[in-house]
Structures are given as C-alpha cells and as structure tokens.
Design a protein around this motif. Sequence first.
Motif, PDB file in Angstrom:
ATOM      1  N   VAL A 112     -50.593-108.046 -37.627  1.00 28.34           N
ATOM      2  CA  VAL A 112     -50.483-106.929 -38.565  1.00 28.34           C
ATOM      3  C   VAL A 112     -50.661-105.633 -37.784  1.00 28.34           C
ATOM      4  CG1 VAL A 112     -51.400-105.794 -40.617  1.00 28.34           C
ATOM      5  CG2 VAL A 112     -51.415-108.294 -40.468  1.00 28.34           C
ATOM      6  N   ASN A 113     -49.606-104.849 -37.728  1.00 28.72           N
ATOM      7  CA  ASN A 113     -49.639-103.546 -37.057  1.00 28.72           C
ATOM      8  C   ASN A 113     -50.003-102.487 -38.088  1.00 28.72           C
ATOM      9  OD1 ASN A 113     -48.908-103.843 -34.214  1.00 28.72           O
ATOM     10  ND2 ASN A 113     -46.984-104.675 -34.989  1.00 28.72           N
ATOM     11  N   ASN A 114     -51.296-102.272 -38.244  1.00 28.28           N
ATOM     12  CA  ASN A 114     -51.774-101.344 -39.260  1.00 28.28           C
ATOM     13  C   ASN A 114     -52.188 -99.985 -38.696  1.00 28.28           C
ATOM     14  OD1 ASN A 114     -53.174-100.609 -41.951  1.00 28.28           O
ATOM     15  ND2 ASN A 114     -54.832-100.508 -40.449  1.00 28.28           N
ATOM     16  N   ALA A 115     -52.533 -99.922 -37.427  1.00 30.37           N
ATOM     17  CA  ALA A 115     -53.101 -98.699 -36.852  1.00 30.37           C
ATOM     18  C   ALA A 115     -52.139 -97.516 -36.973  1.00 30.37           C
ATOM     19  CB  ALA A 115     -53.461 -98.921 -35.392  1.00 30.37           C
ATOM     20  N   GLY A 116     -52.710 -96.348 -37.208  1.00 35.47           N
ATOM     21  CA  GLY A 116     -51.915 -95.134 -37.291  1.00 35.47           C
ATOM     22  C   GLY A 116     -52.809 -93.953 -37.598  1.00 35.47           C
ATOM     23  N   VAL A 117     -52.229 -92.782 -37.607  1.00 36.16           N
ATOM     24  CA  VAL A 117     -52.963 -91.571 -37.950  1.00 36.16           C
ATOM     25  C   VAL A 117     -52.153 -90.786 -38.971  1.00 36.16           C
ATOM     26  CG1 VAL A 117     -54.225 -91.371 -35.785  1.00 36.16           C
ATOM     27  CG2 VAL A 117     -51.959 -90.325 -35.984  1.00 36.16           C
ATOM     28  N   LEU A 118     -52.848 -90.032 -39.803  1.00 32.17           N
ATOM     29  CA  LEU A 118     -52.196 -89.166 -40.783  1.00 32.17           C
ATOM     30  C   LEU A 118     -52.660 -87.738 -40.527  1.00 32.17           C
ATOM     31  CD1 LEU A 118     -50.557 -88.552 -43.324  1.00 32.17           C
ATOM     32  CD2 LEU A 118     -52.570 -89.178 -44.678  1.00 32.17           C
ATOM     33  N   ARG A 119     -51.750 -86.924 -40.046  1.00 29.99           N
ATOM     34  CA  ARG A 119     -52.045 -85.511 -39.828  1.00 29.99           C
ATOM     35  C   ARG A 119     -50.942 -84.694 -40.484  1.00 29.99           C
ATOM     36  NH1 ARG A 119     -52.799 -87.268 -34.142  1.00 29.99           N
ATOM     37  NH2 ARG A 119     -54.997 -87.816 -33.909  1.00 29.99           N
ATOM     38  N   LYS A 120     -51.317 -83.520 -40.990  1.00 22.29           N
ATOM     39  CA  LYS A 120     -50.348 -82.668 -41.667  1.00 22.29           C
ATOM     40  C   LYS A 120     -50.195 -81.343 -40.937  1.00 22.29           C
ATOM     41  CE  LYS A 120     -49.917 -82.676 -46.042  1.00 22.29           C
ATOM     42  NZ  LYS A 120     -50.094 -82.410 -47.498  1.00 22.29           N
ATOM     43  N   ALA A 121     -48.965 -80.863 -40.932  1.00 17.70           N
ATOM     44  CA  ALA A 121     -48.670 -79.552 -40.357  1.00 17.70           C
ATOM     45  C   ALA A 121     -47.316 -79.102 -40.880  1.00 17.70           C
ATOM     46  CB  ALA A 121     -48.645 -79.619 -38.832  1.00 17.70           C
ATOM     47  N   PRO A 122     -47.153 -77.813 -41.158  1.00 14.75           N
ATOM     48  CA  PRO A 122     -45.834 -77.317 -41.556  1.00 14.75           C
ATOM     49  C   PRO A 122     -44.805 -77.607 -40.465  1.00 14.75           C
ATOM     50  CG  PRO A 122     -47.521 -75.655 -41.951  1.00 14.75           C
ATOM     51  CD  PRO A 122     -48.170 -76.741 -41.144  1.00 14.75           C
ATOM     52  N   LEU A 123     -43.591 -77.867 -40.885  1.00  9.07           N
ATOM     53  CA  LEU A 123     -42.534 -78.241 -39.948  1.00  9.07           C
ATOM     54  C   LEU A 123     -42.418 -77.261 -38.786  1.00  9.07           C
ATOM     55  CD1 LEU A 123     -40.138 -80.204 -39.420  1.00  9.07           C
ATOM     56  CD2 LEU A 123     -38.702 -78.560 -40.661  1.00  9.07           C
ATOM     57  N   LEU A 124     -42.484 -75.970 -39.081  1.00  2.00           N
ATOM     58  CA  LEU A 124     -42.286 -74.959 -38.043  1.00  2.00           C
ATOM     59  C   LEU A 124     -43.494 -74.818 -37.125  1.00  2.00           C
ATOM     60  CD1 LEU A 124     -40.381 -72.184 -40.019  1.00  2.00           C
ATOM     61  CD2 LEU A 124     -39.489 -74.174 -38.788  1.00  2.00           C
ATOM     62  N   ILE A 143     -45.253 -77.715 -36.070  1.00  7.15           N
ATOM     63  CA  ILE A 143     -45.444 -78.958 -35.321  1.00  7.15           C
ATOM     64  C   ILE A 143     -45.046 -78.728 -33.865  1.00  7.15           C
ATOM     65  CG2 ILE A 143     -44.704 -81.352 -35.048  1.00  7.15           C
ATOM     66  CD1 ILE A 143     -44.173 -81.411 -38.059  1.00  7.15           C
ATOM     67  N   THR A 144     -45.971 -78.992 -32.969  1.00 10.33           N
ATOM     68  CA  THR A 144     -45.667 -78.853 -31.544  1.00 10.33           C
ATOM     69  C   THR A 144     -45.111 -80.165 -31.008  1.00 10.33           C
ATOM     70  OG1 THR A 144     -47.834 -79.601 -30.773  1.00 10.33           O
ATOM     71  CG2 THR A 144     -47.608 -77.251 -31.345  1.00 10.33           C
ATOM     72  N   THR A 145     -44.496 -80.095 -29.855  1.00 11.85           N
ATOM     73  CA  THR A 145     -44.000 -81.328 -29.255  1.00 11.85           C
ATOM     74  C   THR A 145     -45.154 -82.257 -28.873  1.00 11.85           C
ATOM     75  OG1 THR A 145     -43.870 -80.188 -27.109  1.00 11.85           O
ATOM     76  CG2 THR A 145     -41.848 -80.327 -28.414  1.00 11.85           C
ATOM     77  N   ASP A 146     -46.305 -81.702 -28.559  1.00 16.37           N
ATOM     78  CA  ASP A 146     -47.477 -82.535 -28.292  1.00 16.37           C
ATOM     79  C   ASP A 146     -47.924 -83.254 -29.561  1.00 16.37           C
ATOM     80  OD1 ASP A 146     -47.569 -81.901 -25.609  1.00 16.37           O
ATOM     81  OD2 ASP A 146     -49.110 -80.354 -25.836  1.00 16.37           O
ATOM     82  N   ASP A 147     -47.897 -82.530 -30.699  1.00 19.11           N
ATOM     83  CA  ASP A 147     -48.218 -83.155 -31.987  1.00 19.11           C
ATOM     84  C   ASP A 147     -47.265 -84.319 -32.255  1.00 19.11           C
ATOM     85  OD1 ASP A 147     -50.181 -81.231 -32.506  1.00 19.11           O
ATOM     86  OD2 ASP A 147     -48.801 -79.954 -33.649  1.00 19.11           O
ATOM     87  N   TRP A 148     -46.007 -84.060 -32.036  1.00 19.75           N
ATOM     88  CA  TRP A 148     -44.958 -85.064 -32.273  1.00 19.75           C
ATOM     89  C   TRP A 148     -45.168 -86.288 -31.387  1.00 19.75           C
ATOM     90  CZ3 TRP A 148     -40.806 -85.123 -35.668  1.00 19.75           C
ATOM     91  CH2 TRP A 148     -39.803 -86.077 -35.417  1.00 19.75           C
ATOM     92  N   ASP A 149     -45.345 -86.049 -30.098  1.00 22.14           N
ATOM     93  CA  ASP A 149     -45.497 -87.159 -29.157  1.00 22.14           C
ATOM     94  C   ASP A 149     -46.748 -87.982 -29.451  1.00 22.14           C
ATOM     95  OD1 ASP A 149     -43.178 -86.345 -27.920  1.00 22.14           O
ATOM     96  OD2 ASP A 149     -44.189 -85.351 -26.238  1.00 22.14           O
ATOM     97  N   ASP A 150     -47.837 -87.307 -29.817  1.00 20.12           N
ATOM     98  CA  ASP A 150     -49.071 -88.036 -30.104  1.00 20.12           C
ATOM     99  C   ASP A 150     -48.917 -88.897 -31.352  1.00 20.12           C
ATOM    100  OD1 ASP A 150     -51.949 -88.439 -29.384  1.00 20.12           O
ATOM    101  OD2 ASP A 150     -52.235 -87.667 -31.415  1.00 20.12           O
ATOM    102  N   MET A 151     -48.242 -88.375 -32.359  1.00 18.25           N
ATOM    103  CA  MET A 151     -48.021 -89.160 -33.576  1.00 18.25           C
ATOM    104  C   MET A 151     -47.236 -90.429 -33.269  1.00 18.25           C
ATOM    105  SD  MET A 151     -48.409 -89.518 -36.845  1.00 18.25           S
ATOM    106  CE  MET A 151     -48.965 -87.906 -37.424  1.00 18.25           C
ATOM    107  N   PHE A 152     -46.189 -90.299 -32.495  1.00 16.68           N
ATOM    108  CA  PHE A 152     -45.375 -91.468 -32.161  1.00 16.68           C
ATOM    109  C   PHE A 152     -46.115 -92.413 -31.221  1.00 16.68           C
ATOM    110  CE2 PHE A 152     -42.195 -89.281 -34.378  1.00 16.68           C
ATOM    111  CZ  PHE A 152     -41.086 -90.087 -34.546  1.00 16.68           C
ATOM    112  N   ALA A 153     -46.985 -91.859 -30.361  1.00 17.62           N
ATOM    113  CA  ALA A 153     -47.747 -92.682 -29.423  1.00 17.62           C
ATOM    114  C   ALA A 153     -48.759 -93.564 -30.138  1.00 17.62           C
ATOM    115  CB  ALA A 153     -48.467 -91.795 -28.409  1.00 17.62           C
TER     116      ALA A 153
END
Length: 245
Positions: free
Chosen positions: A84-96, A98-108
């Motif tokens: 079961v792949n349950n791990a994840g994070v929920l963070r919110k930020a307006p689209l404009l 969102i930094t590329t670091d935010d994006w990469d960390d979410m996908f990581a």
Amino acid sequence: MSGRLAGRRAVVTGAARGIGAEIARTFATEGASVAVLDVSAEGAATTAAEVGGTAHVVDLRDVAATRAALEEAVGALGGIDVLVNNAGVLRKAPLLDITTDDWDDMFAVTLRPVLVTTQVAARAMIAAGGGGAIVNMASMAARTGGAGQGHYAAAKAAVVALTRVSALELGGHGIRVNCLCPGFVLTEMGAATRTPEQVAEWTSRSPLGRLGETTDVARTALFLASDDADYLTGQAINVTGGMVM
C-alpha cells in the motif's frame, strides 16, 4: 488465523498516523502480517506495536534508502503479498506562487516513491511465482483539482496514470494494481489545512451529509487487497461520499 487477509504479508507506507495507520490496523485485524514504513520513527514504532508488526524508518525522498527499507521490510515479512503506497504530503499554494522546488518536493514524496516501491515489491512478487496486490493512494484532487493544489493535484493525477500503466504491465504476473481517490478525510494532515467554515462547506457537498473517516478508506483498501477484488485492476476508486461521481 482467520480474516480476509489471513496469511498475507503487507507493507504500508506512511503508516505512522492517519489513513496509513488505519489501513495497517485493518489489515492486521483481517489476519495480515504488516510492516510499517514512515519517516517518523516514533510514529512507525507506535503503529507497528499496535499491529504486532515491524517498523522501518525511511525518508521516501531518498531513492536508495527507500529501496533498502522496502527490501528490509520484505525480508522481515518473509515475502510480500500486498503493498500500500499511502505516503504523501498535502501542501497548498496559489498556482503563481508554486516554486519549482515546491513542485519537485511534492513529486519526490508523493509520486516517485510509488514507482520505486512498486518496482521492488513487484520484483519480489514475481520472484515468488507471481500474484499480489498493490494499492496506491491518489486523491479526489486528481479528479477535480482544487485552488491552491496545483502541485498536489498534478502529483496525485500522475499516481492514477502510473497505477494504470502498472496494472497493464504487471497483470501478466497476476499482480493487481489499483488506487483510491479519497475525498475530504479529516486526518491530522487534512485538519491542519482546513478552517471550520471549510469543513462545513465540504460536508454540505456530500449527499451522505458527512466527511470521510479513515475507516472508510481503510475498508476500501482492504477490499482491493483481498480476493474479493481478484478481477479488479487498473481502477481509481472514488471514496468521496458522492462528492465525485
């Protein structure tokens, strides 16, 4: 030993608390031996003690450590029947914003570990003769998006896509791969991002007139992991109380 998962060996990621911990408890109650993976040593140990399983501490951002931790868990269990792949994070930020670091960390944290753990688990399942079930955790956000959830919704939509590809490629080995798309479940992570007004508004959207409970998601994960779902693969099941139909 009795139960719908009697004799099965299951690994649950992100099982220190919330939905993951509930899934681990549900699986153990239904007869499974359970290994818990989480970044929180204390939380993993607590859940493992509750279910009579083993705890394995890992930061899923670290690919090599993730492989090693899952291999260790499989070794402790003597094999693997359910992941079961349950791990994840929920963070919110307006689209404009969102930094590329935010994006990469979410996908990581939310997407890349699904690939890594699936590879390790599927290879072990195949080496043991095939068969098994993988359950990935997506989100209602993968279906509907949501303001402030650009990176989160995109990562969860990718989980749905990866689930389908995994089902196609692993089905020949008897491995079923499905995912869940929960709606608003008031876990610790969810509660931290919602005001009482938002909770009331979300509740009003469900025809059932309530928010989800961790047990709602865990019972659906149990179904997907069990033989009751032995002709179900490649599916993304909404657990949203009718918020998404």
